[in-house]
Design a protein around this motif. Structure first.
Motif, PDB file in Angstrom:
ATOM      1  N   LEU A 480       0.829  -1.212   0.000  1.00 13.86           N
ATOM      2  CA  LEU A 480       0.000   0.000   0.000  1.00 13.86           C
ATOM      3  C   LEU A 480       0.870   1.273   0.000  1.00 13.86           C
ATOM      4  O   LEU A 480       0.754   2.104  -0.910  1.00 13.86           O
ATOM      5  CB  LEU A 480      -0.986  -0.060   1.170  1.00 13.86           C
ATOM      6  CG  LEU A 480      -2.157   0.912   1.120  1.00 13.86           C
ATOM      7  CD1 LEU A 480      -3.383   0.336   1.833  1.00 13.86           C
ATOM      8  CD2 LEU A 480      -1.820   2.263   1.699  1.00 13.86           C
ATOM      9  N   PRO A 481       1.790   1.422   0.959  1.00 17.44           N
ATOM     10  CA  PRO A 481       2.678   2.597   0.860  1.00 17.44           C
ATOM     11  C   PRO A 481       3.624   2.524  -0.330  1.00 17.44           C
ATOM     12  O   PRO A 481       4.014   3.561  -0.875  1.00 17.44           O
ATOM     13  CB  PRO A 481       3.481   2.549   2.166  1.00 17.44           C
ATOM     14  CG  PRO A 481       2.784   1.587   3.053  1.00 17.44           C
ATOM     15  CD  PRO A 481       2.016   0.648   2.194  1.00 17.44           C
ATOM     16  N   CYS A 482       3.953   1.311  -0.747  1.00 16.90           N
ATOM     17  CA  CYS A 482       4.798   1.160  -1.938  1.00 16.90           C
ATOM     18  C   CYS A 482       4.069   1.762  -3.143  1.00 16.90           C
ATOM     19  O   CYS A 482       4.661   2.485  -3.948  1.00 16.90           O
ATOM     20  CB  CYS A 482       5.100  -0.325  -2.159  1.00 16.90           C
ATOM     21  SG  CYS A 482       5.911  -0.705  -3.712  1.00 16.90           S
ATOM     22  N   ALA A 483       2.755   1.485  -3.232  1.00 19.99           N
ATOM     23  CA  ALA A 483       1.970   2.026  -4.351  1.00 19.99           C
ATOM     24  C   ALA A 483       1.931   3.556  -4.293  1.00 19.99           C
ATOM     25  O   ALA A 483       1.893   4.223  -5.329  1.00 19.99           O
ATOM     26  CB  ALA A 483       0.560   1.450  -4.335  1.00 19.99           C
ATOM     27  N   LEU A 484       1.951   4.118  -3.074  1.00 22.43           N
ATOM     28  CA  LEU A 484       2.041   5.579  -2.959  1.00 22.43           C
ATOM     29  C   LEU A 484       3.343   6.052  -3.619  1.00 22.43           C
ATOM     30  O   LEU A 484       3.345   7.004  -4.411  1.00 22.43           O
ATOM     31  CB  LEU A 484       1.999   5.999  -1.475  1.00 22.43           C
ATOM     32  CG  LEU A 484       2.474   7.422  -1.173  1.00 22.43           C
ATOM     33  CD1 LEU A 484       1.544   8.462  -1.784  1.00 22.43           C
ATOM     34  CD2 LEU A 484       2.604   7.650   0.337  1.00 22.43           C
ATOM     35  N   GLY A 485       4.442   5.368  -3.285  1.00 24.95           N
ATOM     36  CA  GLY A 485       5.737   5.734  -3.865  1.00 24.95           C
ATOM     37  C   GLY A 485       5.727   5.597  -5.379  1.00 24.95           C
ATOM     38  O   GLY A 485       6.265   6.445  -6.101  1.00 24.95           O
ATOM     39  N   VAL A 486       5.077   4.538  -5.871  1.00 25.80           N
ATOM     40  CA  VAL A 486       4.988   4.330  -7.322  1.00 25.80           C
ATOM     41  C   VAL A 486       4.156   5.468  -7.939  1.00 25.80           C
ATOM     42  O   VAL A 486       4.525   6.037  -8.976  1.00 25.80           O
ATOM     43  CB  VAL A 486       4.359   2.957  -7.657  1.00 25.80           C
ATOM     44  CG1 VAL A 486       4.149   2.810  -9.157  1.00 25.80           C
ATOM     45  CG2 VAL A 486       5.228   1.816  -7.132  1.00 25.80           C
ATOM     46  N   GLY A 487       3.050   5.812  -7.268  1.00 28.86           N
ATOM     47  CA  GLY A 487       2.182   6.877  -7.785  1.00 28.86           C
ATOM     48  C   GLY A 487       2.904   8.217  -7.840  1.00 28.86           C
ATOM     49  O   GLY A 487       2.770   8.971  -8.813  1.00 28.86           O
TER      50      GLY A 487
END
Ligand SMILES: Cc1ncc(C[n+]2csc(CCOP(=O)(O)OP(=O)(O)O)c2C)c(N)n1
Ligand SMILES: [Mg+2]
Length: 640
Positions: A480-487
Motif C-alpha cells: 500500500l505505501p509502496c503504491a504511494l511511492g509508485v504513484g
C-alpha cells in the motif's frame, strides 16, 4: 533552526552552480539527489533532521533544463510506511530514492522497510538526522543520555551511551555503504561515495547526518566536476584494468556465442537482477533479435515483454505450470540472466535441467558456466564480469545466421474456459481468471503478499506492463505505501517504464492498480490519506476474506490467530481525507458479474475519481489453485 535560503546565484529563471564556490551541505545533498533524478523524497520529521529538511525549500537547478526547480517532500504517517514508499519510488523509476528519518525512533521504525529493500536489491538512500557533533564531540555532553537513545546496559547513570548504537545495528547488515559524517570537509565526497555504492550493489545505503551539518558550507566542486552520477559510473569501477576487462569480456562473449550457435533448444531465463541493473531493454532486444525461447521467474515477472512470440511462461521449478516445466527441461542451453537464488524464486530449490544441458548464469559480478553430461557436471566461475557488459557485447557480436534452433511447437497458452460459480459469488479461481481482463498495455500492477499473489504468476501480461510485488521478503502491508511511492514516481516520471510507446494505445496514460489483502491493509492503511493528499491516481482492490486466508491455507484455518477485526472499508477514504467525498469512489463488490463489469469500466477509462476503491468479497477459506498446490507440495514434502 536552519535559514531558508538558496545559496545559488539567481539569474531570472536559472541558477548557475558555476558561480558559487561553496554551498550549504543541506543544499548539496538535495542538489545531488536531483542530479540523479530524485525529485521527491519520503520520510517523517524529527528534531535531529529538521535542519536538513529546511533546505528542501531552497531553489535547485534542474539537471535537464538548468532552470530553477524544487524538490517535493512526501511526508508519511510513519517511517515504516515511508520506507516502503521510497522502495516503490525506486522500483518504478529504477533511480535512487531517498528516505529521511530521525535518530532512533524514526530510523528504527524504518528498519523493516529498508531490510526489504536490501533483500530485494532496491536502491534507497536512507538519511538519518543524528545529534550535532557539538554534542557528541564535547568532553562533557558526549556522556549525556540524549533523548531517543537507548542508554548503555551497564549502569547508565555513570557510563556514557553509545551515540552510534543504531548505526552499529544496521552497518553491513541492511546497508551496502554506511557513513557517519563527522568531518564537513569530507561530507560531500561521502554523499557521492554512498551513491556510487548504492548503484554498484543495487542496495540501500545510509548517511548519518549530524544536525549541525546542513548549515555548514561545502565546495561545489563535486557537482561541477561530475554533474550527475550514473549506474554506468559505478559499474565501470568494477573493472580492475579496463583494457584487460574489455578483452577478457570479448573473449567470454565469443565463448558464449560458440555454445549458443551449437544449441538447438536454448532458453533465456530473465531473473530479478536484470531489472535492478537496468537491463530490461537490452534483454528484450536480445530476445526479439534471436527469437530465443524465454522465461521469467517469480521475482522478475514483467521484465520480459510477455507478448513476444517466444515467451513460454514463469518458471519456478516444480511449482510451475506443467507445460512450462516440459519446455524448460527440454532446453539444451539455459542462459540465466540476473540470477537471484532463494526459496521463493526457485520453487524451493527445485530448478531442474535436462541431462545434457549447459547452464550459463550471468550476474552483476560473475559469470558461471555449468556443463551437464549424462548426470556429471563441470563448473567454471569468472569473477568481476558484469552481465550488462556481456549482454551489450553479445548484441554487437552475434551473427543471427549461425543460430540453429529446433524447438518443439509451443503450447502453453491454452485459453481457459470462464469459471461461472452457480451462486454468482466470486471465488479466488474465478477472480484469477477475470482479473487480467482489466489491464491495458503499460499498466502498473502492485500486489501485496497474500493469497491472490499466487494467481498473478500465471497471468500473461500485455506489453510493457510493470508488476511490483515484494515477492521474497514478503512483509505484509508493504504494497500500500509502496503504491504511494509508485504513484508519486509516476507523477514525476510518467511513462518511465515504457521503452516502446508504439505498443501502447494512442495517448494512453498507464493506470496504477493495487491489490491488497484485508489483513495486509490493516498494517499500513493510514497511507491512503497521503495518497489523497498527493492526488495519486489509483485503483485499489481490497480482498475482503475476513482475515489471513493465506495463513489459513498453511495452518489453523479456523484459529482465532488468523482472524482480524471487521472494518467498514468503504468509509475509510472519507475518514482519511476525502471529507466531502469528491475525490474518491468506494464500492463493495459481491458478485462475479459486478466484478467483471467494474473491471471493464475501469479498463475503458471510466474512472473520473482520483481513487477508485473496490472492496471485493471473497470466501474465508478459499484459496487460488496455485496456493493450494504449493501447500499440498509442502505437506507431501513434510511427510517424506
Ligand atoms: C509484517 C508481516 N507480518 C506477518 C507476516 C505473516 N503473514 C504472511 S501472509 C499473512 C496474511 C495476509 O492476509 P491478507 O492480507 O488478508 O491476505 P489474504 O491471504 O487473506 O488474501 C501474514 C500474517 C508477514 N509476512 N509479514
Ligand atoms: Mg485476507
Amino acid at each position: 533552526m536552519a535559514p531558508v535560503s538558496s545559496n545559488l546565484t539567481n539569474t531570472a529563471n536559472s541558477y548557475d552552480l558555476q558561480m558559487n564556490d561553496s554551498i550549504t551541505f543541506g543544499h548539496y545533498i538535495f542538489q545531488r539527489l536531483l542530479s540523479l533524478g530524485t525529485k521527491s523524497v519520503f520520510g517523517v520529521p524529527g528534531d535531529f533532521n529538521l535542519p536538513l529538511l529546511e533546505y528542501l525549500y531552497d531553489d535547485f537547478q534542474s539537471p535537464d533544463t538548468k532552470e530553477k526547480t524544487s524538490i517535493r517532500w512526501v511526508g508519511g504517517c510513519n517511517e515504516l510506511n515511508s520506507a516502503y514508499s521510497a522502495d516503490g519510488y525506486s522500483r518504478y523509476t529504477n533511480k535512487i530514492s531517498c528516505l529521511i528519518t530521525t535518530f532512533g525512533v524514526g530510523e528504527l521504525s524504518a528498519i523493516n522497510g529498508v531490510s526489504g529493500s536490501f533483500a530485494e536489491n532496491i536502491k534507497v538512500l536512507h538519511i538519518v538526522g543524528v545529534p550535532s557533533t557539538k554534542i557528541t564531540e564535547s568532553p562533557v555532553q558526549k556522556n549525556w543520555n540524549l533523548h531517543h537513545l537507548v542508554p548503555s546496559m551497564d549502569c547508565p547513570n555513570f557510563n556514557p551511551p553509545n551515540h552510534n548504537v543504531y548505526h552499529d545495528m544496521i552497518k553491513d547488515k541492511i546497508s551496502c555503504s554506511t557513513h557517519i559524517l563527522s568531518d564537513i570537509t569530507k561530507a560531500a565526497d561521502m554523499v557521492d561515495q554512498v551513491i556510487l555504492d548504492i548503484y554498484k550493489y543495487s542496495r540501500p545505503g545510509y548517511l548519518f547526518v549530524p544536525s549541525n551539518f546542513p548549515d555548514m558550507l561545502v565546495s561545489t566542486k563535486n557537482l561541477i566536476d561530475r554533474p550527475t552520477i550514473t549506474m554506468d559510473d559505478a559499474l565501470a569501477l568494477n573493472s580492475i584494468d579496463s583494457n584487460f576487462s574489455l578483452s577478457h569480456m570479448k573473449d567470454l562473449t565469443r565463448r558464449i556465442l560458440k555454445i549458443l550457435y551449437k544449441s538447438e533448444t536454448p532458453a533465456v531465463v530473465c531473473d530479478m537482477l536484470v531489472d535492478r541493473y537496468g537491463g530490461k531493454k537490452l534483454i528484450n532486444e536480445f530476445i526479439n533479435r534471436t527469437k530465443i525461447r524465454n522465461f521469467v521467474t517469480p521475482l522478475s515477472k514483467s521484465t520480459i515483454d510477455e507478448t513476444n512470440e517466444n515467451y513460454v511462461g514463469l518458471y519456478n521449478g516444480k511449482q510451475s505450470n506443467a507445460k512450462v516445466i516440459e519446455h524448460f527441461e527440454n532446453s539444451d542451453l539455459v542462459l540465466h540472466y540476473g540470477v537471484f537464488s532463494n526459496e521463493v524464486n526457485t520453487g524451493v530449490y527445485s530448478h531442474s535441467y535436462g541431462p545434457n544441458t549447459t547452464l550459463i548464469q550471468l550476474n552483476p559480478t560473475y559469470l558461471r558456466v555449468v556443463e551437464y553430461e549424462n548426470g556429471h557436471h563441470s563448473e567454471l566461475i569468472y569473477r568481476d564480469v558484469n552481465f550488462l557488459h556481456i549482454l551489450k557485447q553479445l548484441l554487437k557480436d552475434i551473427d543471427l545466421s549461425k543460430l540453429n534452433f529446433k524447438y518443439q511447437p509451443l503450447a502453453t497458452r491454452v485459453k481457459q474456459e470462464t469459471i461461472e460459480n452457480s451462486d454468482g459469488k466470486i471465488t479466488q479461481a474465478s477472480l484469477g481468471q477475470a482479473f487480467p481482463s482489466t489491464f491495458n498495455p503499460g499498466d502498473i500492477l502492485v500486489a501485496d503478499t497474500g493469497a491472490f499473489q499466487f494467481s498473478i504468476r500465471d497471468f500473461v501480461f500485455h506489453s510493457q506492463m510493470k508488476y511490483i510485488t515484494q515477492g521474497f521478503y514478503l512483509s505484509i502491508g508493504m504494497a500500500l505505501p509502496c503504491a504511494l511511492g509508485v504513484g508519486v514516481a509516476m507523477q514525476d516520471y510518467p511513462l518511465e517504464h515504457v521503452y516502446d510507446k508504439s505498443k501502447l494505445p494512442k495517448n494512453y496514460t498507464p493506470r496504477l492498480i493495487l491489490c491488497e489483502g484485508d489483513g495486509a491493509a490493516q498494517m499500513t492503511v493510514q497511507e491512503l490519506s497521503t495518497m489523497i493528499r498527493e492526488k495519486i491516481s489509483i485503483e485499489i482492490y481490497l480482498w475482503n476474506n475476513d482475515g489471513y486466508t493465506i495463513e489459513r491455507a498453511i495452518m489453523g484455518p479456523t484459529r482465532s490467530y488468523n482472524d482480524i477485526a471487521a472494518w467498514n472499508w468503504t468509509t475509510l477514504l472519507n475518514s482519511f481525507g476525502d471529507i466531502n467525498g469528491k475525490l474518491t469512489n468506494s464500492v463493495t463488490i459481491e458478485t462475479q458479474s459486478d466484478l467483471v463489469a467494474k473491471l471493464k469500466d475501469l479498463k475503458e477509462g471510466d474512472n473520473n475519481k482520483c481513487i477508485e476503491f473496490m472492496e471485493v468479497m471473497l470466501g474465508k477459506v478459499d484459496y487460488p489453485p496455485q496456493l493450494q498446490q504449493m501447500v499440498n507440495d509442502q505437506k507431501k514434502g513434510a511427510k517424506k
